[in-house]
Motif scaffolding. Sequence first.
Motif, short mmCIF file in Angstrom:
data_model
loop_
_atom_site.label_atom_id
_atom_site.label_comp_id
_atom_site.label_asym_id
_atom_site.label_seq_id
_atom_site.Cartn_x
_atom_site.Cartn_y
_atom_site.Cartn_z
N HIS A 76 63.13 -23.56 45.40
CA HIS A 76 63.15 -25.04 44.92
C HIS A 76 62.08 -25.64 45.50
O HIS A 76 61.36 -25.41 46.56
CB HIS A 76 64.44 -25.69 45.78
N MET A 83 65.46 -32.20 44.68
CA MET A 83 65.18 -30.82 44.58
C MET A 83 65.63 -30.19 43.36
O MET A 83 66.54 -30.55 42.77
CB MET A 83 65.48 -29.88 45.76
N HIS A 105 61.00 -25.03 49.47
CA HIS A 105 61.91 -24.13 50.33
C HIS A 105 62.75 -23.03 49.41
O HIS A 105 62.89 -23.03 48.27
CB HIS A 105 62.99 -25.23 51.17
N MET A 107 66.61 -21.62 49.11
CA MET A 107 67.69 -22.20 49.09
C MET A 107 68.86 -21.01 49.10
O MET A 107 68.90 -20.23 48.41
CB MET A 107 67.94 -22.97 48.10
CU CU Z 1 67.19 -26.79 47.66
#
Ligand code: CU
Length: 149
Positions: A76, A83, A105, A107
């Motif tokens: 993401h 996001m 990041h 996820m």
């Molecule tokens: Cu995320």
Amino acid sequence: MIRRGTSFAAAVAVSACLALAGCSADDGPKLSVSGAFMPQPVDDMAAGFLTVENSGGTADRLTSVTSDIADDVTIHESKNQRMREVTSFDIPADGALALERGGNHIMFMALKQRPEQGDKVAIELHFEKSDPITVEIPVKETTYRPQQH
Ligand code: CU
């Protein structure tokens, strides 16, 4: 005389090779992973952060992440406090891809088990060019932030 001439020609060929980008077989991406952590999840989803450094002269891309801890693992980006899933992240030549709090990041959704601080979560990073890299991500406290310098 002939032998000397041959070795001289070979030496010229080698140095010409080194001077030309892309000639050497190991001129591809050279990836290493550092600073990985997962904040202890408070529900059935989790985020992962790490840095992929590329000391090679060729760019690569992070294309997916897999883990035994969840079937649904995506990458993401965060923009304007929201996001969204992306299909890949660039890893520039002689550069780095930083996945960090507030930004890009990993996820993990629908966790099969909820890891706790002190645990390690194995993940596999998949790249466009490089071989996959397995990383053991340490689980930190929920509010953990790495030291800035
Ligand atoms: Cu995320």
